[in-house]
Design an enzyme around this catalytic site. Sequence first.
Site, short mmCIF file in Angstrom:
data_model
loop_
_atom_site.label_atom_id
_atom_site.label_comp_id
_atom_site.label_asym_id
_atom_site.label_seq_id
_atom_site.Cartn_x
_atom_site.Cartn_y
_atom_site.Cartn_z
N CYS A 130 -0.57 3.59 -6.55
CA CYS A 130 -1.52 2.96 -5.63
C CYS A 130 -1.77 1.57 -6.18
O CYS A 130 -2.02 1.42 -7.38
CB CYS A 130 -2.81 3.76 -5.53
N CYS A 144 0.87 -1.18 0.00
CA CYS A 144 0.00 0.00 0.00
C CYS A 144 0.90 1.22 0.00
O CYS A 144 1.72 1.39 0.91
CB CYS A 144 -0.90 -0.01 1.23
#
EC number: 5.1.1.3
Length: 271
Positions: free
Chosen positions: A183, A73
């Site tokens: 992302c 992440c």
Amino acid sequence: MTHAPIGIFDSGVGGLTVARAIMDQLPGEALRYVGDTANAPYGPRPLADIRARTLAITDSLVAEGVKMLVIACNSASAACLRDARERYDVPVVEVVLPAVRRAVATTRNGRVGVIGTQATITSRAYDDAFTAAPGVTLSTAACPRFADFVERGITSGRQVLGLAQAYLDPLQQADVDTLVLGCTHYPLLTGVLQLAMGDHVTLVSSAEETAKDVLRVLTEHDLLAEADGEPAHEFRATGSGESFAKLARRFLGPSLAADAIDPLAVSSSSA
């Protein structure tokens, strides 16, 4: 220890792109994945909140005996990568530097764009990482609604395309020829992003490069599992297991069993 699982953490389903790449490149390794779907997306959250959530879950993974942590992440990597590496005795791999290395090797005109959550862009994690790449001009754009669309399973259509065109217009104006998907949710938007940017722009996802880092680090620490059978994977979510399983199958294939996804309750308090 070599047969212990690799722990993978993400704010939701996006990190499954990294899990898929690791499964493809290291088929003998067992994975233990946790998606904090009850609190996704992380992008709008303050970095202190992201740090607390991340360390609470990675604490639990380390307590379960994983041999490595993969923070899949970008927002979490930006919030607490240094903390995690100081906190744990196991190796910690992240997703920012692998993508940066690939982008530097890919760009032809030296103009690179990065898109990410608001938290990732605000943290300047990519700006800092690209400082070691002379000759690269970096342009960044926050795309705060993308991760939420992916978490809801909306990855195509006129609404998403219109949003992408609005978010990416400054990067088109900057004449970038390489776009980093900052992302791990964004690879599911590849079709829309490529359409918005044009075929002359190369999209860079960190998943494949992160898997290469995992292989390198496991080898350096003599932690590679021996290929002696089918590894057992676990995929868990802090929110609805059923919703998570439905989205997870888009990353990992229809053979993923729903009963392999267990709800997980994790305290958000962390030292």
